[in-house]
Design a protein around this motif. Structure first.
Motif, PDB file in Angstrom:
ATOM      1  N   GLU A  56       0.822  -1.106   0.000  1.00 15.11           N
ATOM      2  CA  GLU A  56      -0.023  -0.117  -0.183  1.00 15.11           C
ATOM      3  C   GLU A  56       1.045   1.276   0.049  1.00 15.11           C
ATOM      4  OE1 GLU A  56      -2.288  -0.953   3.447  1.00 15.11           O
ATOM      5  OE2 GLU A  56      -0.797   0.012   4.928  1.00 15.11           O
ATOM      6  N   TYR A  57       0.146   2.484  -0.070  1.00 19.09           N
ATOM      7  CA  TYR A  57       0.995   3.621  -0.415  1.00 19.09           C
ATOM      8  C   TYR A  57       0.435   4.517   0.969  1.00 19.09           C
ATOM      9  CZ  TYR A  57       1.305   2.124  -5.189  1.00 19.09           C
ATOM     10  OH  TYR A  57       1.525   1.261  -6.253  1.00 19.09           O
ATOM     11  N   LEU A  58       1.492   5.603   1.323  1.00 22.88           N
ATOM     12  CA  LEU A  58       1.031   6.650   2.252  1.00 22.88           C
ATOM     13  C   LEU A  58       1.173   7.880   1.612  1.00 22.88           C
ATOM     14  CD1 LEU A  58       0.660   8.102   4.838  1.00 22.88           C
ATOM     15  CD2 LEU A  58       3.148   8.302   5.229  1.00 22.88           C
ATOM     16  N   VAL A  59       0.057   8.636   1.130  1.00 20.28           N
ATOM     17  CA  VAL A  59       0.063   9.756   0.412  1.00 20.28           C
ATOM     18  C   VAL A  59      -0.025  10.766   1.552  1.00 20.28           C
ATOM     19  CG1 VAL A  59      -1.207  11.183  -1.288  1.00 20.28           C
ATOM     20  CG2 VAL A  59      -1.088   8.586  -1.463  1.00 20.28           C
ATOM     21  N   ILE A  60       0.716  12.164   1.149  1.00 23.90           N
ATOM     22  CA  ILE A  60       0.907  13.242   2.248  1.00 23.90           C
ATOM     23  C   ILE A  60       0.773  14.537   1.350  1.00 23.90           C
ATOM     24  CG2 ILE A  60       2.335  11.883   4.015  1.00 23.90           C
ATOM     25  CD1 ILE A  60       4.693  13.245   3.243  1.00 23.90           C
ATOM     26  N   TRP A  61       0.273  15.385   1.937  1.00 21.52           N
ATOM     27  CA  TRP A  61      -0.033  16.766   1.285  1.00 21.52           C
ATOM     28  C   TRP A  61      -0.119  17.846   2.352  1.00 21.52           C
ATOM     29  CZ3 TRP A  61      -3.651  12.717   1.847  1.00 21.52           C
ATOM     30  CH2 TRP A  61      -4.743  13.419   2.272  1.00 21.52           C
ATOM     31  N   SER A  62       0.037  19.063   1.709  1.00 23.50           N
ATOM     32  CA  SER A  62      -0.295  20.244   2.458  1.00 23.50           C
ATOM     33  C   SER A  62      -1.547  20.469   2.309  1.00 23.50           C
ATOM     34  CB  SER A  62       0.668  21.690   2.027  1.00 23.50           C
ATOM     35  OG  SER A  62       1.889  21.212   2.134  1.00 23.50           O
ATOM     36  N   ASP A  63      -2.402  20.932   3.509  1.00 19.50           N
ATOM     37  CA  ASP A  63      -3.881  20.954   3.712  1.00 19.50           C
ATOM     38  C   ASP A  63      -4.335  22.276   4.488  1.00 19.50           C
ATOM     39  OD1 ASP A  63      -6.534  20.286   4.789  1.00 19.50           O
ATOM     40  OD2 ASP A  63      -6.070  18.279   3.851  1.00 19.50           O
ATOM     41  N   GLY A  64      -5.387  22.818   3.716  1.00 20.96           N
ATOM     42  CA  GLY A  64      -5.862  24.031   4.242  1.00 20.96           C
ATOM     43  C   GLY A  64      -7.126  23.852   4.901  1.00 20.96           C
ATOM     44  N   PHE A  69      -5.127  28.596   3.053  1.00 19.07           N
ATOM     45  CA  PHE A  69      -3.910  28.642   2.451  1.00 19.07           C
ATOM     46  C   PHE A  69      -2.892  29.343   3.526  1.00 19.07           C
ATOM     47  CE2 PHE A  69      -0.604  30.306  -0.260  1.00 19.07           C
ATOM     48  CZ  PHE A  69      -0.202  29.119  -0.872  1.00 19.07           C
ATOM     49  N   GLY A  70      -3.485  30.403   4.322  1.00 14.98           N
ATOM     50  CA  GLY A  70      -2.494  31.188   5.158  1.00 14.98           C
ATOM     51  C   GLY A  70      -1.988  30.025   6.434  1.00 14.98           C
ATOM     52  N   ASN A  71      -2.543  28.985   6.563  1.00 17.29           N
ATOM     53  CA  ASN A  71      -2.041  28.134   7.700  1.00 17.29           C
ATOM     54  C   ASN A  71      -2.042  26.721   7.422  1.00 17.29           C
ATOM     55  OD1 ASN A  71      -1.237  27.374  10.240  1.00 17.29           O
ATOM     56  ND2 ASN A  71      -3.273  27.787  11.241  1.00 17.29           N
ATOM     57  N   LEU A  72      -1.506  26.195   6.230  1.00 18.23           N
ATOM     58  CA  LEU A  72      -1.534  25.027   5.662  1.00 18.23           C
ATOM     59  C   LEU A  72      -1.039  23.797   6.721  1.00 18.23           C
ATOM     60  CD1 LEU A  72      -0.445  25.549   2.230  1.00 18.23           C
ATOM     61  CD2 LEU A  72      -2.757  25.004   2.791  1.00 18.23           C
ATOM     62  N   ASP A  73      -1.657  22.958   6.926  1.00 17.80           N
ATOM     63  CA  ASP A  73      -0.984  21.628   7.593  1.00 17.80           C
ATOM     64  C   ASP A  73      -0.544  20.585   6.834  1.00 17.80           C
ATOM     65  OD1 ASP A  73      -1.758  23.274  10.362  1.00 17.80           O
ATOM     66  OD2 ASP A  73      -3.930  22.518   9.923  1.00 17.80           O
ATOM     67  N   VAL A  74       0.108  19.607   7.489  1.00 17.20           N
ATOM     68  CA  VAL A  74       0.148  18.088   6.652  1.00 17.20           C
ATOM     69  C   VAL A  74      -0.716  17.147   7.092  1.00 17.20           C
ATOM     70  CG1 VAL A  74       2.109  16.541   6.160  1.00 17.20           C
ATOM     71  CG2 VAL A  74       2.753  19.057   6.522  1.00 17.20           C
ATOM     72  N   MET A  91      -4.050  13.938  10.504  1.00 17.94           N
ATOM     73  CA  MET A  91      -3.294  15.111  10.594  1.00 17.94           C
ATOM     74  C   MET A  91      -2.005  14.498  10.802  1.00 17.94           C
ATOM     75  SD  MET A  91      -1.730  17.101  12.947  1.00 17.94           S
ATOM     76  CE  MET A  91      -2.756  16.805  14.341  1.00 17.94           C
ATOM     77  N   ILE A  92      -1.011  15.098  10.156  1.00 16.66           N
ATOM     78  CA  ILE A  92       0.378  14.658  10.929  1.00 16.66           C
ATOM     79  C   ILE A  92       1.085  16.003  11.335  1.00 16.66           C
ATOM     80  CG2 ILE A  92       2.670  14.477   9.641  1.00 16.66           C
ATOM     81  CD1 ILE A  92       1.188  12.885   7.281  1.00 16.66           C
ATOM     82  N   CYS A  93       0.864  17.136  10.924  1.00 16.73           N
ATOM     83  CA  CYS A  93       1.142  18.456  11.610  1.00 16.73           C
ATOM     84  C   CYS A  93       0.254  19.440  11.546  1.00 16.73           C
ATOM     85  CB  CYS A  93       2.792  18.684  10.809  1.00 16.73           C
ATOM     86  SG  CYS A  93       3.281  20.272  11.689  1.00 16.73           S
ATOM     87  N   ASN A  94      -0.103  20.109  12.559  1.00 16.40           N
ATOM     88  CA  ASN A  94      -1.063  21.370  12.619  1.00 16.40           C
ATOM     89  C   ASN A  94      -0.353  22.219  13.418  1.00 16.40           C
ATOM     90  OD1 ASN A  94      -1.309  20.207  15.121  1.00 16.40           O
ATOM     91  ND2 ASN A  94      -3.506  20.444  15.115  1.00 16.40           N
ATOM     92  N   ALA A  95       0.913  22.670  13.254  1.00 15.96           N
ATOM     93  CA  ALA A  95       1.541  23.714  14.296  1.00 15.96           C
ATOM     94  C   ALA A  95       1.350  25.256  13.655  1.00 15.96           C
ATOM     95  CB  ALA A  95       3.180  23.394  13.924  1.00 15.96           C
ATOM     96  N   ASN A 101       5.381  21.467   1.151  1.00 14.35           N
ATOM     97  CA  ASN A 101       6.043  20.517   0.296  1.00 14.35           C
ATOM     98  C   ASN A 101       6.607  19.380   0.903  1.00 14.35           C
ATOM     99  OD1 ASN A 101       6.272  22.123  -2.489  1.00 14.35           O
ATOM    100  ND2 ASN A 101       7.348  23.542  -0.960  1.00 14.35           N
ATOM    101  N   PRO A 102       5.612  18.410   1.560  1.00  9.86           N
ATOM    102  CA  PRO A 102       5.959  17.378   2.247  1.00  9.86           C
ATOM    103  C   PRO A 102       6.383  16.325   1.442  1.00  9.86           C
ATOM    104  CG  PRO A 102       3.477  17.420   2.026  1.00  9.86           C
ATOM    105  CD  PRO A 102       4.133  18.626   1.612  1.00  9.86           C
ATOM    106  N   ARG A 103       7.369  15.675   1.852  1.00  5.97           N
ATOM    107  CA  ARG A 103       8.028  14.219   1.190  1.00  5.97           C
ATOM    108  C   ARG A 103       8.067  13.222   2.211  1.00  5.97           C
ATOM    109  NH1 ARG A 103       8.497  15.199  -4.221  1.00  5.97           N
ATOM    110  NH2 ARG A 103      10.416  14.220  -4.652  1.00  5.97           N
ATOM    111  N   GLY A 104       7.925  11.875   1.498  1.00  6.13           N
ATOM    112  CA  GLY A 104       8.000  10.914   2.740  1.00  6.13           C
ATOM    113  C   GLY A 104       8.810   9.802   2.041  1.00  6.13           C
TER     114      GLY A 104
END
Length: 297
Positions: A56-64, A69-74, A91-95, A101-104
């Motif tokens: 299987e795959y893990l897909v990650i992205w920046s998410d508003g 758009f001013g506070n994108l999370d991963v 959710m992976i990060c919501n700082a 530009n997440p990469r995995g």
């Protein structure tokens, strides 16, 4: 086969969603594109990592979805080999501020993913490189951690690959600690922990950006590629180095046709032991896609 992921704003411009498309080994489409995330606001910059243990795959992205758009999370999503979603978006990060530009990459030995991104939590426009370990069932392991955070400067656009020979990861990025941008890298052990010191892959004149990385198991070496303006134009450069950070020769020019060349990427062909580098190229006025084969030393 392959999983291609992309951000699509066709249904509603300015409100992109994340899609996936399966492609067979001969480059033919398998079925139709499918939605991975269609949450509110914008979903951007998707990246996928394959997990051979679970197929299987893990897909990650920046998410508003929570801050626009001013506070994108991963965010992330597990996707089966048949294109079915396994569970929901997580959710992976919501700082605070933006995460871009997440990469995995995935380690089948320890069965963890490591996701990395550039993070504006120090306060815009500053950015540092952060990461998160993720178990292969999609649960987070520990908290976000900094890979690099040189005081009062910024680091951007990381990439990450897994090295099965040494059972470790390598992350690279472009770094403004000394000037407009150099290329650095950092080893992580098989459990995703920092090991050793930062590696100066390229420290020199001009501005560098969009660092991308691949591992070559035949030669047990890495190749980093990036766009740099050492000559006054954006051109494509590369550097090969070993797993301990020793540079193998000097950095070299891959394309220098006098126009703008940006956004490189690199793949490795094990059957022929060479690299294939692609980039956007403006030599004829419009941006087109060009490529170059680079022999492994």
């Amino acid at each position: 086969e392959f999983l291609v992921t992309f951000s699509n704003n066709a249904p509603s411009p300015g409100s992109e969603d994340i899609y996936g498309q399966r492609v067979d080994g001969n480059g033919n489409l398998i079925g139709a594109a499918f939605i991975i995330s269609n949450a509110a606001s914008r979903q951007l910059y998707p990246n996928s990592s394959y997990n051979p243990t679970n197929n299987e795959y893990l897909v990650i992205w920046s998410d508003g979805r929570t801050g626009g758009f001013g506070n994108l999370d991963v965010y992330g999503q597990i996707v089966s080999a048949t294109g079915a979603l396994v569970g929901g978006n997580f959710m992976i990060c919501n700082a605070g501020q933006q995460q871009f530009n997440p990469r995995g990459a995935y380690n089948p030995t320890t069965r963890i993913y490591v996701a990395t991104w550039h993070d504006h939590r120090p306060g815009w426009p500053r950015a540092d490189i952060y990461a998160q370990k993720i178990n292969d069932n999609g649960t987070l392991s520990g908290a976000n951690f900094a890979i690099t955070g040189f005081p009062a400067t910024s680091e951007y656009e990381p990439d990450i690959v897994y090295n099965p020979t040494a059972n470790e990861f390598m992350v690279d990025w472009y770094d403004q600690r000394a000037d407009a941008g150099d290329i650095y890298a950092q080893r992580l052990d098989g459990n995703g922990n920092l090991t050793g010191v930062e590696i100066p892959v390229y420290v020199g004149t001009g501005q560098q950006g969009t660092a991308r990385l691949i591992y070559n198991p035949t030669g047990n070496q890495y190749m980093a590629v990036w766009n740099g303006d050492q000559t006054g134009n954006w051109e494509i450069y590369g550097q090969i180095f070993n797993p301990t950070g020793v540079l193998l020769g000097n950095s070299f020019n891959i394309s220098n046709n006098g126009s703008v060349q940006i956004w490189p990427n690199v793949a490795y062909g094990s059957g022929i032991n060479n690299y294939f580098v692609t980039w956007q190229d403006q030599r004829f006025g419009n941006y087109e896609i060009y490529g170059q084969v680079v022999d492994a030393p």
